[in-house]
Motif scaffolding. Structure first.
Motif: not given
Length: 278
Positions: A171-198
């Motif tokens: 955007l306007d020449g700035i490279r912006i990356a993002g990851i939604s959610g938090i590390i946690g139990k993957t049965t809940k929305p917006f959660r990833r395992s620590e391994e997957d998040f890393r």
């Protein structure tokens, strides 16, 4: 150090200073941590200076964890914040919305009758996108974006909206990356395992973004700032990077890591980043 002074961040990356005194305060109400009644709070708007911004972009506003209610109209706090920032621009205190991008680092839903909960925050994002040049951001663990995949698809393709979850946008020449959610139990929305998040952090760092948006950010044990130690471990592999996060509130808005990595925590605060005057 005086109340009006600036504290300076000694790093090689973009942010050079952040004001200690807010340029504006936005009142809001939220559920009491004690479990009884509501509390009246204020959201600070801080001004930061950065080394440079691309031509045509005068400012970037970052915020997260607006888990409160507009005390007058009983809307989600994000609606009020977008209006208040537009008013600040009209009064000349911050740059024009047409030349300002917005970064949303998650958690824009709140209930007045109880703490926590998950709810739809699409209208908050859209309130910012209607007023400002563009909006880029991630989902928090209290956010939802409609009830169906079609609703999510329509939202993601809305004008000026750049929802990120393992993605990189420019955007306007700035490279912006993002990851939604938090590390946690993957049965809940917006959660990833620590391994997957890393692994996802590693993949995005390989894309050499200028800004990485996370909802859950790293800790800084030495400065006694809470966060996730494993995320910090991955970020030490990055360089010349601005990380914008929330989820855990820090008493100060920023910390610095090695190799020019800065971490800006915008939990329950707004930071307006503008270019230093030469």
């Amino acid at each position: 150090m005086s109340h009006d002074s600036l504290y300076h961040i000694r790093t090689k990356t973009a942010i050079t200073s952040i004001s200690e005194r807010p340029i504006h305060l936005i009142p809001f109400i939220s559920h009491s941590p004690s479990g009884v009644g509501i509390v009246h709070r204020v959201l600070p708007v801080l001004l930061a200076k950065v080394d440079s911004l691309p031509d045509g972009l005068e400012a970037i506003i970052a915020t997260s964890d607006l888990q409160g209610i507009d005390p007058t109209n009983h809307r989600l706090l994000g609606h009020l914040v977008s209006e208040e920032l537009e008013n600040l621009a009209e009064s000349g205190k911050i740059p024009s919305p047409q030349t300002t991008g917005v970064i949303l680092a998650g958690d824009f839903y709140a209930k007045i009758d109880k703490r926590g909960g998950v709810g739809d925050v699409r209208e908050v994002w859209q309130a910012f996108s209607r007023r400002f040049r563009w909006v880029a951001g991630v989902g928090g663990n209290h956010d939802s974006f409609g009830k169906t995949s079609q609703e999510m698809y329509t939202f993601e393709n809305g004008q000026g909206i750049h929802y990120l979850d393992g993605d990189v946008t420019c955007l306007d020449g700035i490279r912006i990356a993002g990851i939604s959610g938090i590390i946690g139990k993957t049965t809940k929305p917006f959660r990833r395992s620590e391994e997957d998040f890393r692994k996802l952090v590693q993949e995005l760092l390989n894309e050499s973004p200028d800004i990485l948006i996370l909802h859950e950010g790293p800790n800084d044990a030495e400065a006694r700032l809470i966060g996730n130690e494993s995320i910090r471990g991955e970020l030490t592999k990055g360089s010349n990077l601005l990380v914008i996060c929330g989820h855990s509130h820090w008493r100060v808005p920023m910390t610095a890591m090695s190799k020019g990595v800065q971490v800006l925590n915008v939990d329950t605060r707004v930071v307006v980043m503008t270019k230093m005057k030469s």
